[in-house]
Design an enzyme around this catalytic site. Sequence first.
Site, PDB file in Angstrom:
ATOM      1  CD  GLU A  42      -5.311  65.224  56.184  1.00  0.00           C
ATOM      2  OE1 GLU A  42      -6.359  65.759  56.607  1.00  0.00           O
ATOM      3  OE2 GLU A  42      -5.096  63.995  56.230  1.00  0.00           O
ATOM      4  CB  SER A 119      -8.715  64.811  63.716  1.00  0.00           C
ATOM      5  OG  SER A 119      -7.963  63.691  63.277  1.00  0.00           O
ATOM      6  CG  HIS A 441     -10.633  52.410  69.258  1.00  0.00           C
ATOM      7  ND1 HIS A 441     -10.350  51.726  70.431  1.00  0.00           N
ATOM      8  CD2 HIS A 441      -9.770  53.453  69.221  1.00  0.00           C
ATOM      9  CE1 HIS A 441      -9.363  52.333  71.068  1.00  0.00           C
ATOM     10  NE2 HIS A 441      -8.987  53.381  70.353  1.00  0.00           N
ATOM     11  CG  ASN A 475      -8.572  51.901  63.187  1.00  0.00           C
ATOM     12  OD1 ASN A 475      -7.444  51.438  63.062  1.00  0.00           O
ATOM     13  ND2 ASN A 475      -8.838  52.913  64.002  1.00  0.00           N
ATOM     14  CB  THR A 487      -3.485  52.211  65.880  1.00  0.00           C
ATOM     15  OG1 THR A 487      -4.546  53.126  66.204  1.00  0.00           O
ATOM     16  CG2 THR A 487      -2.511  52.890  64.947  1.00  0.00           C
TER      17      THR A 487
END
Length: 515
Positions: A42, A119, A441, A475, A487
């Site tokens: 990450e 993010s 989204h 997505n 999701t």
Amino acid sequence: MPAQRHYPQRVDVAIVGSGPTAAAYARILSESAPEARIAMFEVGPTVSSPPGAHVKSIPEGADRARAQRASEGPGADAPKITSPAAMKSGKRLARPGTFLIEGEHTVPGEDGLPVAAMSSNVGGMGAHWTGACPRPGDSERITFLDDLDEILDDAERLLGVSRTAFENAPFGSVIVERLGAAVNAGRPPERRVQAMPLAVHRQGDGSLVWSGPDVIMGEATRSNPNFELFDESLVTKVLTADGRASGVEVRDLRTDSTHTVDARFVIVGADAFRTPQLLWASGIRPDALGRYLNDQTQVVFSSRLRDVSAPVVADETAGGLKVQSGVNWVPFTDALPFHIQVMQPDSSPVPVPEDDPLVPGSIVGLGMFLAKDLQHEDRVEFSDVDVDSYGMPAIRVHYRLTERDHEMLERARAAAIELAEAVGEPFDDTPFTLPLGSSLHYQGTTRMGDQDDGTSVCDTHSEVWDAPGVFVAGNNVIPTATACNPTLTSVALAIRGARHVAARLADAGSAVRNS
């Protein structure tokens, strides 16, 4: 100088990203292939305990704010949306916990995605999302997957979906009844107005726990001795040998050192911008990469319930919403092609006169989500020269609303007024269209297909057509034009892919044992 971390030299599966779909791969593989060695990378820091928890589940407001700021990557110092008025201001602002994409978000002459955001933290956007988990319906559904409902069931299990978290919200039944009277005729039972399925549950003391990727990973992953999570680790390249996955190149952002990790399978679950960005940087460039980019345009409107009196309610509970809050749902259908999220906000979105006391729970916000008219030309491109703050290929977004999209917008505005009047008295005369990119989204940029015809990036197990052993998640894999929150669907697709990887690992293990 930070201490050098010890990255593994070789794993069975390397997972890029730590959001809901990456977490689903880790969970299924931990359950179904417990002997497989798994490394998750990450780019952002760990902002919660356990890692990947939803920031709304952090009880102290100051701690929650620090976690959000730590998730904002290169945009941590930029102004953020702090109120409904700020969202409607027209300014290019990100929400707390996110940062706006770098690069060219709007090409001159196009509509663009001016507030597209992402993010960077363990848990990804899954540490900040609304928790809404509606099922796709009608044309939203992926028709070439015969097991779609089965994997959606499994996704609900991993996400901890509940339909009762807000069952005691004041006026919830009134809202469902009034909206149902307006739209339920001709709908099958499962597509009638109902409580929104949410990845959230109440604890014994009434406090809320929102599902983040920590819930998806569960104890099966956390207790797996063969699973490791490396935060602040940027995967800069997916490595291939003889055309198939062979590992990843990763940069430790704490020490700025670069490492190679060999892997039999690589799962790229970054997001709809950074997943195709990494494939591009790795030289994996199928024709559909970055194309069919789509988001859900949003129309919002508010109404005030009529003929209701103040209920007796308890004080505010922890977890980001008050007890008068509630979330209901008008499902998408082809006849009324909008996904409508019906919120009872904690406070009025417009000033209320002092001599007109507000009944708690009586404000109803309608969020209309619209499916995009899919186009090959809507895409995200990547530079071979310029780079972003992470040193990865710079992004350029091409995005236009079609004539059909504008027609749907007009229809959504009219429907918003009609539904607002059905439940009460609208606050304004005109619904507001949020800036493009507001829904967060983003879909389609590594879309799934049932055949390799140049219009998809991966097959029905999410394996990249052009790079066996490389799987994509998120997505961005969804191939249909959806209006509902994606999701649940993307986690379902990740479960399907993870099971396929687990079966491949088992077959390979059997081959080794039998050789």
